[in-house]
Design a protein around this motif. Structure first.
Motif, PDB file in Angstrom:
ATOM      1  N   LYS A  57       9.084  46.042  31.256  1.00 18.92           N
ATOM      2  CA  LYS A  57       9.951  45.666  31.971  1.00 18.92           C
ATOM      3  C   LYS A  57       9.228  46.654  32.876  1.00 18.92           C
ATOM      4  N   THR A  88      13.720  49.243  30.166  1.00 17.43           N
ATOM      5  CA  THR A  88      12.922  48.757  31.925  1.00 17.43           C
ATOM      6  C   THR A  88      12.110  49.911  32.826  1.00 17.43           C
ATOM      7  N   GLY A 101       8.548  40.855  34.282  1.00 15.05           N
ATOM      8  CA  GLY A 101       8.878  40.585  32.976  1.00 15.05           C
ATOM      9  C   GLY A 101       7.540  41.746  32.501  1.00 15.05           C
TER      10      GLY A 101
END
Length: 229
Positions: free
Chosen positions: A106, A139, A201
């Motif tokens: 991510k 992320t 994503g």
């Protein structure tokens, strides 16, 4: 010649129809020339004024037309579910960053107007503060603006920022992600960077889009969205 004859001759000469006609023509010709001479300057002066007035009117119309021209339109922004556009740009420290570097992960991209300005500084500090939490959520975080690398590095060092800063001086990535558009300040419209954040994503598609971002609490909101993916 006798006095009587001279008087008669003089009277005949001055009072003849031919003499009267010549005198009348001469007088008419003189009056016509005088009238023409008087009219000519006025006519030329009027023509000059008309031309000058016409030129001024054209100048005003041209200025009005130019000032009314709207700024160039910006490209439409990304929508959620679309594939994130590829990019390859320099970052602070001299390295090059690409979208492919984050394949399968991510990724948060926060676009800010200018390095070391109050709002941009608070935003970058907030994302730095939450860097470990973003890493725990799988992320990565990147900051992007049109500032040159030297300005980005000075910004990083001054505020001890812990997120990579990308330099997009040609606005290629900014336009591709819809972070470049029309802004207004002091009554004037212009094109510039729109404070925008994109969450990509792990599948490489846009998961969330935040436009016209308000800095306070924004980084925390993005973190929650990343955790929910």
């Amino acid at each position: 010649m006798s006095k009587k004859s001279r008087k008669k001759s003089s009277k005949t000469s001055s009072g003849s129809p031919t003499a009267k006609t010549k005198t009348a023509k001469t007088r008419a010709s003189t009056q016509a020339r005088s009238a023409k001479t008087q009219r000519t300057p006025a006519s030329k002066s009027t023509g000059t004024i008309a031309k000058a007035g016409s030129h001024k009117a054209a100048s005003k119309q041209l200025k009005s037309s130019k000032s009314a021209s709207p700024p160039a339109a910006a490209k439409p922004g990304l929508a959620e579910g679309q594939k994130a556009p590829a990019f390859r740009l320099p970052r602070d420290g001299g390295d090059v960053v690409t979208l492919a570097d984050y394949a399968g992960r991510k990724l948060v991209l926060f676009f800010y107007p200018r390095a070391d300005t109050p709002g941009c500084t608070r935003e970058a500090i907030d994302f730095t503060r939450l860097a470990d939490a973003f890493a725990a959520a799988g992320t990565a975080v990147l900051g992007i603006s049109a500032d040159p690398l030297k300005a980005q590095e000075k910004f990083r060092d001054k505020h001890k920022l812990g997120v990579p800063l990308i330099s997009d001086e040609r606005h290629e990535m900014l336009e591709a992600y819809g972070a470049w558009g029309q802004k207004s300040m002091y009554g004037k419209s212009f094109l510039g960077i729109l404070r925008t954040t994109i969450l990509v994503g792990a599948d490489g598609k846009v998961a969330r889009v935040w436009r016209n971002v308000r800095v306070d609490g924004h980084a925390d909101e993005v973190l929650e969205a990343a955790r929910s993916l």
